[in-house]
Design a protein around this motif. Structure first.
Motif, PDB file in Angstrom:
ATOM      1  N   ASP A  44       0.826  -1.212   0.000  1.00 17.53           N
ATOM      2  CA  ASP A  44       0.000   0.000   0.000  1.00 17.53           C
ATOM      3  C   ASP A  44       0.855   1.254   0.000  1.00 17.53           C
ATOM      4  O   ASP A  44       0.491   2.280  -0.579  1.00 17.53           O
ATOM      5  N   CYS A  45       1.997   1.174   0.661  1.00 19.87           N
ATOM      6  CA  CYS A  45       2.884   2.336   0.738  1.00 19.87           C
ATOM      7  C   CYS A  45       3.375   2.728  -0.658  1.00 19.87           C
ATOM      8  O   CYS A  45       3.361   3.905  -1.023  1.00 19.87           O
ATOM      9  N   ILE A  46       3.783   1.720  -1.434  1.00 23.03           N
ATOM     10  CA  ILE A  46       4.274   2.006  -2.792  1.00 23.03           C
ATOM     11  C   ILE A  46       3.169   2.669  -3.608  1.00 23.03           C
ATOM     12  O   ILE A  46       3.377   3.686  -4.278  1.00 23.03           O
ATOM     13  N   SER A  47       1.990   2.098  -3.522  1.00 27.54           N
ATOM     14  CA  SER A  47       0.854   2.631  -4.260  1.00 27.54           C
ATOM     15  C   SER A  47       0.538   4.070  -3.802  1.00 27.54           C
ATOM     16  O   SER A  47       0.285   4.961  -4.615  1.00 27.54           O
ATOM     17  N   HIS A  48       0.596   4.279  -2.503  1.00 30.14           N
ATOM     18  CA  HIS A  48       0.292   5.604  -1.953  1.00 30.14           C
ATOM     19  C   HIS A  48       1.308   6.653  -2.425  1.00 30.14           C
ATOM     20  O   HIS A  48       0.940   7.782  -2.776  1.00 30.14           O
ATOM     21  N   VAL A  49       2.570   6.265  -2.444  1.00 35.80           N
ATOM     22  CA  VAL A  49       3.607   7.206  -2.895  1.00 35.80           C
ATOM     23  C   VAL A  49       3.316   7.650  -4.327  1.00 35.80           C
ATOM     24  O   VAL A  49       3.303   8.848  -4.631  1.00 35.80           O
ATOM     25  N   TYR A  50       3.051   6.685  -5.202  1.00 35.32           N
ATOM     26  CA  TYR A  50       2.835   7.039  -6.610  1.00 35.32           C
ATOM     27  C   TYR A  50       1.509   7.773  -6.819  1.00 35.32           C
ATOM     28  O   TYR A  50       1.378   8.559  -7.748  1.00 35.32           O
ATOM     29  N   ARG A  51       0.536   7.523  -5.942  1.00 36.44           N
ATOM     30  CA  ARG A  51      -0.752   8.206  -6.102  1.00 36.44           C
ATOM     31  C   ARG A  51      -0.763   9.610  -5.505  1.00 36.44           C
ATOM     32  O   ARG A  51      -1.494  10.481  -5.956  1.00 36.44           O
ATOM     33  N   ASN A  77      10.585  13.792  -8.077  1.00 37.90           N
ATOM     34  CA  ASN A  77      11.993  13.493  -7.809  1.00 37.90           C
ATOM     35  C   ASN A  77      12.423  14.157  -6.505  1.00 37.90           C
ATOM     36  O   ASN A  77      11.826  15.153  -6.076  1.00 37.90           O
ATOM     37  N   VAL A  78      13.467  13.573  -5.889  1.00 37.13           N
ATOM     38  CA  VAL A  78      13.918  14.075  -4.582  1.00 37.13           C
ATOM     39  C   VAL A  78      15.085  15.051  -4.737  1.00 37.13           C
ATOM     40  O   VAL A  78      15.793  15.023  -5.738  1.00 37.13           O
ATOM     41  N   HIS A  79      15.245  15.904  -3.742  1.00 32.96           N
ATOM     42  CA  HIS A  79      16.401  16.818  -3.660  1.00 32.96           C
ATOM     43  C   HIS A  79      16.485  17.737  -4.869  1.00 32.96           C
ATOM     44  O   HIS A  79      17.569  18.162  -5.248  1.00 32.96           O
ATOM     45  N   ARG A  80      15.365  18.009  -5.551  1.00 33.95           N
ATOM     46  CA  ARG A  80      15.467  18.762  -6.794  1.00 33.95           C
ATOM     47  C   ARG A  80      14.708  20.085  -6.713  1.00 33.95           C
ATOM     48  O   ARG A  80      15.282  21.138  -6.593  1.00 33.95           O
ATOM     49  N   GLY A  81      13.395  19.949  -6.718  1.00 30.50           N
ATOM     50  CA  GLY A  81      12.602  21.140  -6.983  1.00 30.50           C
ATOM     51  C   GLY A  81      12.181  21.869  -5.729  1.00 30.50           C
ATOM     52  O   GLY A  81      12.358  21.396  -4.604  1.00 30.50           O
ATOM     53  N   SER A 121       8.047  14.388  -1.301  1.00 35.17           N
ATOM     54  CA  SER A 121       8.756  13.168  -1.670  1.00 35.17           C
ATOM     55  C   SER A 121      10.103  13.090  -0.942  1.00 35.17           C
ATOM     56  O   SER A 121      10.479  12.059  -0.383  1.00 35.17           O
ATOM     57  N   THR A 122      10.821  14.228  -0.919  1.00 36.55           N
ATOM     58  CA  THR A 122      12.123  14.276  -0.248  1.00 36.55           C
ATOM     59  C   THR A 122      11.978  13.990   1.248  1.00 36.55           C
ATOM     60  O   THR A 122      12.761  13.234   1.823  1.00 36.55           O
ATOM     61  N   ASP A 123      10.964  14.582   1.866  1.00 36.29           N
ATOM     62  CA  ASP A 123      10.748  14.360   3.301  1.00 36.29           C
ATOM     63  C   ASP A 123      10.529  12.872   3.614  1.00 36.29           C
ATOM     64  O   ASP A 123      11.069  12.345   4.581  1.00 36.29           O
ATOM     65  N   LYS A 124       9.712  12.236   2.774  1.00 30.79           N
ATOM     66  CA  LYS A 124       9.420  10.811   3.014  1.00 30.79           C
ATOM     67  C   LYS A 124      10.661   9.955   2.765  1.00 30.79           C
ATOM     68  O   LYS A 124      10.930   8.996   3.505  1.00 30.79           O
ATOM     69  N   PHE A 125      11.385  10.293   1.720  1.00 33.65           N
ATOM     70  CA  PHE A 125      12.608   9.555   1.364  1.00 33.65           C
ATOM     71  C   PHE A 125      13.640   9.676   2.487  1.00 33.65           C
ATOM     72  O   PHE A 125      14.201   8.679   2.951  1.00 33.65           O
ATOM     73  N   PRO A 137      17.311   7.984  -7.218  1.00 38.08           N
ATOM     74  CA  PRO A 137      17.238   6.710  -6.495  1.00 38.08           C
ATOM     75  C   PRO A 137      15.885   6.039  -6.697  1.00 38.08           C
ATOM     76  O   PRO A 137      14.988   6.607  -7.331  1.00 38.08           O
ATOM     77  N   SER A 138      15.746   4.852  -6.155  1.00 38.85           N
ATOM     78  CA  SER A 138      14.480   4.133  -6.214  1.00 38.85           C
ATOM     79  C   SER A 138      13.604   4.686  -5.081  1.00 38.85           C
ATOM     80  O   SER A 138      13.521   4.120  -3.991  1.00 38.85           O
ATOM     81  N   ILE A 139      12.948   5.803  -5.358  1.00 34.61           N
ATOM     82  CA  ILE A 139      12.331   6.629  -4.313  1.00 34.61           C
ATOM     83  C   ILE A 139      11.213   5.903  -3.569  1.00 34.61           C
ATOM     84  O   ILE A 139      11.248   5.769  -2.338  1.00 34.61           O
ATOM     85  N   ALA A 140      10.242   5.415  -4.315  1.00 32.77           N
ATOM     86  CA  ALA A 140       9.099   4.757  -3.666  1.00 32.77           C
ATOM     87  C   ALA A 140       9.545   3.510  -2.915  1.00 32.77           C
ATOM     88  O   ALA A 140       9.025   3.191  -1.840  1.00 32.77           O
TER      89      ALA A 140
END
Lengths: 407, 150
Positions: free
Chosen positions: A42-49, A54-58, A66-70, A279-282
Motif C-alpha cells: 500500500d505504501c508504494i501505491s500511496h507514494v505514486y498516487r 523526484n527528490v532533492h530537486r525542486g 517526496s524528499t521528506d518521506k525519502f 534513487p528508487s524513491i518509492a
C-alpha cells in the motif's frame, strides 16, 4: 512474554492466500526473497498516487513531500540498525551493489598489489566476485578462511589469516546456504587490533535478528530491502562516517555533486556523495514502511519465534531416513539446507512445488560451499515470520512422499 | 499425492533414473565431451564410438536430476546405429518437442523419447532434458570445449 501474533501476521501478507497448483502456498524460499505485507504494498501505491516527484530537486510541493518521506525512510533505517547518523546510510540497489561500492571505492583507494583481502569459505558469490575483480584490478590477493563440516567458520584459522598485509575483511553475518551465524564480534575485535576494517554482508542476518552496528562495531554493513519484507531494487550500505568521508565517489552523476564545471567537480556531502542519479524513491520509502512493521513485532520476538521454527524443522528433518542436513552450526538462523539420498535437489524442488511448497533447489549462489560438501546442489527451506509449524509438517510429509515415489 | 506430475515423471523416467543405461566409459572413444548446466550444477561426460558417420556406441558418466539422467540414458540408447545426420535430425525434433514451439511434433519420430515431452510444461526443467542433446550436438560437431546450457 506475549504470544507471537502469527495469525495477524499471516493476514498481513496477501500472497499467502494464493493457491499454487491448487494447493495452499507454503512459501519457504525466504532466504532468496521474502513476501511483502499490505503496509509495504500500500505504501508504494500511496507514494505514486499522492507523494511522488523526484527528490532533492525542486522547490515545488510534491518534490518537498517526496524528499521528506525519502529522508524519513533513511532515518528509520538509521534507527533500525542503531547507526549514529543518517549520513552513514547509503541507499543502493541491494547488498550486491553495497559490496561493489566498498570494493570499488574504498578498495581501489586503499588496496594495492600484494595486499590481502580476507573472506570465508561460506560466502555468497556477491561477497566473492567483487573482491576477485578488485584483486585483478590491483594485484591484491584474496584469502579464504576455511569452514568445518558442520558449516562453521574455524575461528582460530580465520584469526591466523589476519596478517600484516590484510587490508580488509568481508564476511557474511549469516550464511545463505548453511544458515550459520558467524562470530562477527570476535572477528571485528581481532581485526580492529590491527586497524583493519570489516564489512559484514548482512543480507541474510538482517531479517532474522536485531542488528546493532554500534554494538557490533563493524565498519560497513550491507543489506537488501527485499529480504526484509521490503521492495526489491533498494538496499543499504551502512558505513562509519569517517570512513565514508575519506572514500572517493563510486559512480558519477546527478545528486552526488555540489558544483560542476567542465574543468572540475565538487562532490556532495554524505550520504549523497554515493547516491548518483535518481534513487528508487518509492522503494526506499516502502522499505521504511517494512521497518515500521517489523518494529511493531519486534526483532527480538522475531528471532525467538524463528528459532522455534528452525528447532522444530531440524527435529522433524532428522527423523527422515536418507535426509542429510547441510549446515549444522551451533549458531544458526532459520535456514534448513538438505540433500536426499539418490534424489537430486531439482527433483525435490519440482515435486514439492506440485504440493504448493516453494523451496530453493540449487547452489544458492555459493558454488564453493557446494564443492566443500561435495554436493552439486541442495534443497533449502528458509523460514520467515509468517511460517508455521503446520507448514513445516506439510513440508516433511511432502519429503517423505517423494522419497516413496522415487523408491 | 503427485498426480499433477504424472506427465513429467513417467515410470520410464524413474526406471532410467534408477538404472541408467550405457552408464560406463568407452575407453577408445572417438568423441568425448563434457556438458554442464550451471543452473543446477549437473555435469555429464558423453562418449561416442564412431564407425564412419555412424554412431556405433554411446555412453555417459556423471550425475544429475532424474530428468537429465533419464534423458541422457534414453539418448545413448536411441542414437546407437544412427548416422550423424539422423542424430542431428532427432535432436532438432526433440528440441521442438521439449520447448513446445511446435505443437505438431511427430511423437512417433522420437519413439521412447516421447516420455520427456512433459517438460514443456515446466520451463525451469527444460534444460535438464536438453543438456544431453546439446552435449551430443557438440560431440558430433567435434567441439572440444565443454558445453553449457547457458
Amino acid at each position: 512474554m506475549t504470544q507471537f501474533p502469527i495469525d495477524k501476521i499471516r493476514n498481513d501478507f496477501p500472497i499467502l492466500n494464493e493457491k499454487i497448483r491448487n494447493k495452499p502456498l507454503v512459501y519457504l524460499d525466504n532466504a532468496a526473497s521474502s513476501q511483502k505485507p499490505n503496509v509495504v504494498i500500500d505504501c508504494i501505491s500511496h507514494v505514486y498516487r499522492h507523494d511522488y516527484a523526484n527528490v532533492h530537486r525542486g522547490v515545488h510541493t510534491l518534490s518537498v513531500r517526496s524528499t521528506d518521506k525519502f529522508e524519513g525512510a533513511r532515518e528509520k533505517i538509521k534507527d533500525f540498525i542503531n547507526a549514529e547518523s543518517g549520513k552513514e546510510i547509503i541507499f543502493t540497489k541491494g547488498t550486491t551493489e553495497s559490496i561493489n561500492l566498498v570494493a570499488q571505492s574504498y578498495g581501489k583507494a586503499n588496496i594495492k598489489a600484494g595486499d590481502e583481502i580476507l573472506i570465508s569459505a561460506m560466502e555468497h558469490h556477491s561477497n566473492i566476485v567483487p573482491w576477485q575483480m578488485l584483486s585483478e584490478q590491483t594485484g591484491a590477493i584474496l584469502k579464504v578462511a576455511p569452514i568445518n563440516l558442520r558449516g562453521e567458520l574455524i575461528l582460530d584459522e580465520f584469526i591466523k589469516l589476519i596478517g600484516d598485509k590484510t587490508r580488509l575483511i568481508s564476511i557474511a553475518h549469516m550464511s545463505n546456504a548453511l544458515g550459520t551465524i558467524n562470530p562477527v564480534k570476535q572477528i571485528i575485535a581481532a581485526a580492529h587490533d590491527k586497524n583493519i576494517p570489516v564489512l559484514l554482508d548482512g543480507a541474510q542476518a538482517i531479517p532474522h535478528m536485531p542488528v546493532d552496528v554500534l554494538d557490533l562495531d563493524c565498519d560497513f554493513y550491507a543489506f537488501s530491502g527485499h529480504k526484509l519484507y521490503g521492495p526489491s531494487g533498494i538496499g543499504v550500505l551502512y558505513g562509519k562516517q569517517a570512513l565514508l568521508e575519506s572514500m572517493p565517489p563510486y559512480q558519477g552523476g546527478g545528486d552526488m555533486i555540489r558544483k560542476v564545471t567542465f574543468e572540475e567537480t565538487e562532490y556532495n556531502t554524505l550520504p549523497y556523495k554515493f547516491e548518483a542519479g535518481t534513487p528508487s524513491i518509492a522503494d526506499a520509502i516502502a522499505l521504511g514502511a517494512a521497518i515500521d512493521y517489523l518494529n511493531e513485532i519486534g526483532m527480538g520476538a522475531v528471532a525467538v519465534y524463528e528459532a522455534e521454527l528452525l528447532d522444530y524443522a531440524t527435529e522433524q528433518a532428522k527423523k527422515i531416513k536418507g535426509l542429510r542436513i547441510i549446515g549444522e552450526a551451533a549458531e544458526k538462523g532459520a535456514i534448513l539446507s538438505f540433500v536426499l539420498d539418490k534424489i537430486h535437489p531439482h527433483d525435490i524442488g519440482t515435486m514439492l512445488d506440485s504440493l504448493g511448497i516453494a523451496v530453493r533447489a540449487g547452489h544458492h549462489c555459493a558454488m564453493p560451499v557446494m564443492d566443500f560438501f561435495e554436493v552439486p546442489a541442495t534443497a533449502r527451506a528458509s523460514f520467515a515470520i509468517y511460517n508455521t509449524k503446520q507448514e513445516i509438517d506439510v513440508l516433511m510429509n511432502g519429503i517423505e512422499s517423494l522419497i516413496e515415489v522415487f523408491g | 499425492m503427485f498426480d499433477d506430475l504424472r506427465d513429467l515423471y513417467q515410470e520410464v523416467i524413474f526406471d532410467h533414473n534408477r538404472n541408467p543405461r550405457n552408464f560406463r566409459i568407452i575407453e577408445n572413444a572417438d568423441r568425448k565431451v563434457d556438458g554442464f548446466n550451471p543452473l543446477c550444477g549437473d555435469r555429464l561426460t558423453l562418449y561416442l564410438k564412431m564407425n564412419g558417420d555412424v554412431i556405433e556406441d554411446a555412453s555417459f558418466q556423471g550425475s544429475g536430476c532424474a530428468i537429465s539422467t533419464a534423458s541422457v540414458s534414453l539418448m545413448t540408447e536411441i542414437v546407437k546405429g544412427k548416422t550423424e545426420a539422423e542424430a542431428e535430425a532427432l535432436f532438432k525434433t526433440f528440441h521442438e518437442m521439449t520447448t513446445g514451439k511446435d505443437e505438431q511434433v511427430n511423437l512417433e519420430a522420437v519413439g521412447k523419447l516421447a516420455v520427456l515431452a512433459g517438460v514443456r510444461e515446466y520451463p525451469a526443467r527444460v534444460k535438464c532434458a536438453t543438456l544431453a542433446w546439446h552435449t551430443l550436438d557438440a560431440a558430433l560437431k567435434n567441439e572440444k570445449q565443454a558445453v553449457s546450457t547457458e
